[in-house]
Design an enzyme around this catalytic site. Structure first.
Site, PDB file in Angstrom:
ATOM      1  N   ASP A 155      43.264  55.591  43.557  1.00  0.00           N
ATOM      2  CA  ASP A 155      41.899  55.309  43.139  1.00  0.00           C
ATOM      3  C   ASP A 155      41.584  53.851  43.514  1.00  0.00           C
ATOM      4  O   ASP A 155      42.493  53.086  43.872  1.00  0.00           O
ATOM      5  CB  ASP A 155      41.785  55.532  41.634  1.00  0.00           C
ATOM      6  CG  ASP A 155      40.376  55.303  41.107  1.00  0.00           C
ATOM      7  OD1 ASP A 155      39.405  55.554  41.842  1.00  0.00           O
ATOM      8  OD2 ASP A 155      40.253  54.871  39.944  1.00  0.00           O
ATOM      9  N   PHE A 156      40.324  53.457  43.434  1.00  0.00           N
ATOM     10  CA  PHE A 156      39.963  52.076  43.766  1.00  0.00           C
ATOM     11  C   PHE A 156      39.682  51.255  42.509  1.00  0.00           C
ATOM     12  O   PHE A 156      40.503  50.442  42.100  1.00  0.00           O
ATOM     13  CB  PHE A 156      38.756  52.046  44.716  1.00  0.00           C
ATOM     14  CG  PHE A 156      38.348  50.641  45.090  1.00  0.00           C
ATOM     15  CD1 PHE A 156      39.096  49.925  46.016  1.00  0.00           C
ATOM     16  CD2 PHE A 156      37.243  50.036  44.515  1.00  0.00           C
ATOM     17  CE1 PHE A 156      38.752  48.613  46.346  1.00  0.00           C
ATOM     18  CE2 PHE A 156      36.889  48.734  44.839  1.00  0.00           C
ATOM     19  CZ  PHE A 156      37.648  48.024  45.763  1.00  0.00           C
ATOM     20  N   ASP A 157      38.539  51.474  41.876  1.00  0.00           N
ATOM     21  CA  ASP A 157      38.176  50.675  40.694  1.00  0.00           C
ATOM     22  C   ASP A 157      39.137  50.942  39.549  1.00  0.00           C
ATOM     23  O   ASP A 157      39.392  52.094  39.181  1.00  0.00           O
ATOM     24  CB  ASP A 157      36.749  51.011  40.255  1.00  0.00           C
ATOM     25  CG  ASP A 157      35.705  50.559  41.267  1.00  0.00           C
ATOM     26  OD1 ASP A 157      35.359  49.373  41.264  1.00  0.00           O
ATOM     27  OD2 ASP A 157      35.255  51.400  42.068  1.00  0.00           O
TER      28      ASP A 157
ATOM     29  N   ASP B 205      42.963  55.549  37.229  1.00  0.00           N
ATOM     30  CA  ASP B 205      42.724  55.169  35.828  1.00  0.00           C
ATOM     31  C   ASP B 205      41.633  55.964  35.143  1.00  0.00           C
ATOM     32  O   ASP B 205      41.499  55.918  33.919  1.00  0.00           O
ATOM     33  CB  ASP B 205      42.340  53.683  35.759  1.00  0.00           C
ATOM     34  CG  ASP B 205      40.891  53.435  36.174  1.00  0.00           C
ATOM     35  OD1 ASP B 205      40.133  52.849  35.398  1.00  0.00           O
ATOM     36  OD2 ASP B 205      40.508  53.861  37.285  1.00  0.00           O
TER      37      ASP B 205
END
Length: 280
Positions: free
Chosen positions: A42-44, A220
């Site tokens: 994932d990124f954020d 997350d």
């Protein structure tokens, strides 16, 4: 309409902290039938810390460097799968040799699971226009990502106001038809009402490889739970945070994500493929 809560819960005791289980994870790599790793990220909140202004989010220098190092290894395939638009997440990570999926896997290079993307874009635009009119709080931002949209309210600190924002979004999306809402950390995601999510995107990536891969995914958000369920029980899911999760392990934050990625680069890939075989 799909919905999930924004509340945070204590992690179930059965989900151990990965950094306390590194030896066991190494043994799992060493005994895996596959000798190739698929690593989804994932990124954020995973590569990049959450920030109040979504446009300011950047991966930490450490995470960018270690993803770059991993991308140079053989027998590993890396994909960053984000709720952001495809071009946006690709530009922010900026690592060649990595695959990218945007809009929760609805945007893939050269293919689309949508039967009519133009119709979805029109619906998203209509919904965003109406939300801009009906939500007047300056701490709320409506982000049109063409085939999805995100309503951000991280800067809204009054629970009564956030509840009102969520209610307005639910009503507008329901009136628009063909769309659905999911909730994450201080956001509401608006997506096409089709059977597609990050888990399906990971399955799509895995089906493209002729060689068997051990899947591993780090994320997350509530949308990442779809991946954890999709790769279970063979795959390795790593949840960032303390929420309830279907993941195999958890880490405490973005800094511990760096530690896990560095372990993969220094040790984990050697355990998976045999000493010396993971070099370029």
């Amino acid at each position: 309409m799909e919905d999930s809560t924004d509340g945070h819960h204590d992690t179930a005791p059965s989900v151990p902290r990965l950094l306390d289980e590194v030896d066991r994870l190494g043994q799992r790599f060493a005994t895996a039938e596959a000798q190739r790793l698929f690593l989804g990220l994932d990124f954020d909140g995973t590569l990049a810390p959450h920030v109040d202004d979504p446009s300011a989010a950047q991966p930490t220098a450490e995470n960018q460097q270690v993803v770059q190092a991993l991308s140079r290894l053989e027998r590993i395939d890396i994909a960053v799968i984000s709720g952001r638009a495809l071009d946006d997440v690709r530009d922010r990570v900026g690592v060649a040799g990595v695959e990218y999926a945007g809009n929760h896997g609805l945007e893939l290079d050269g293919v689309s699971p949508l039967s009519d993307p133009d119709a979805i874009r029109s619906k998203i635009q209509t919904v965003c226009n109406r939300l801009e009119t009906e939500i007047d709080h300056e701490g709320c931002e409506i982000e049109n990502k063409e085939i999805t949209a995100t309503v951000h309210y991280r800067r809204v600190d009054d629970e009564r106001t956030t509840a009102r924002i969520r209610s307005i979004v639910d009503t507008v999306v329901e009136d628009g038809g063909g769309l659905r809402c999911t909730r994450g950390a201080n956001i509401v995601e608006i997506r096409p009402a089709i059977d597609w999510d990050k888990g399906e995107a990971v399955r799509w990536f895995l089906q493209r490889y002729s060689e068997e891969c051990l899947p591993m995914y780090i994320g997350d958000d509530t949308t990442d739970e779809d991946v954890f369920r999709a790769i279970a029980p063979e795959g390795i899911g790593v949840h960032v945070g303390t929420d309830e999760t279907a993941a195999t392990y958890r880490v405490d934050g973005v800094g511990e994500v760096t530690t896990v990625l560095q372990w993969l680069a220094d040790t984990g890939m050697d355990e998976l493929v045999g000493k010396g075989d993971s070099s370029p």
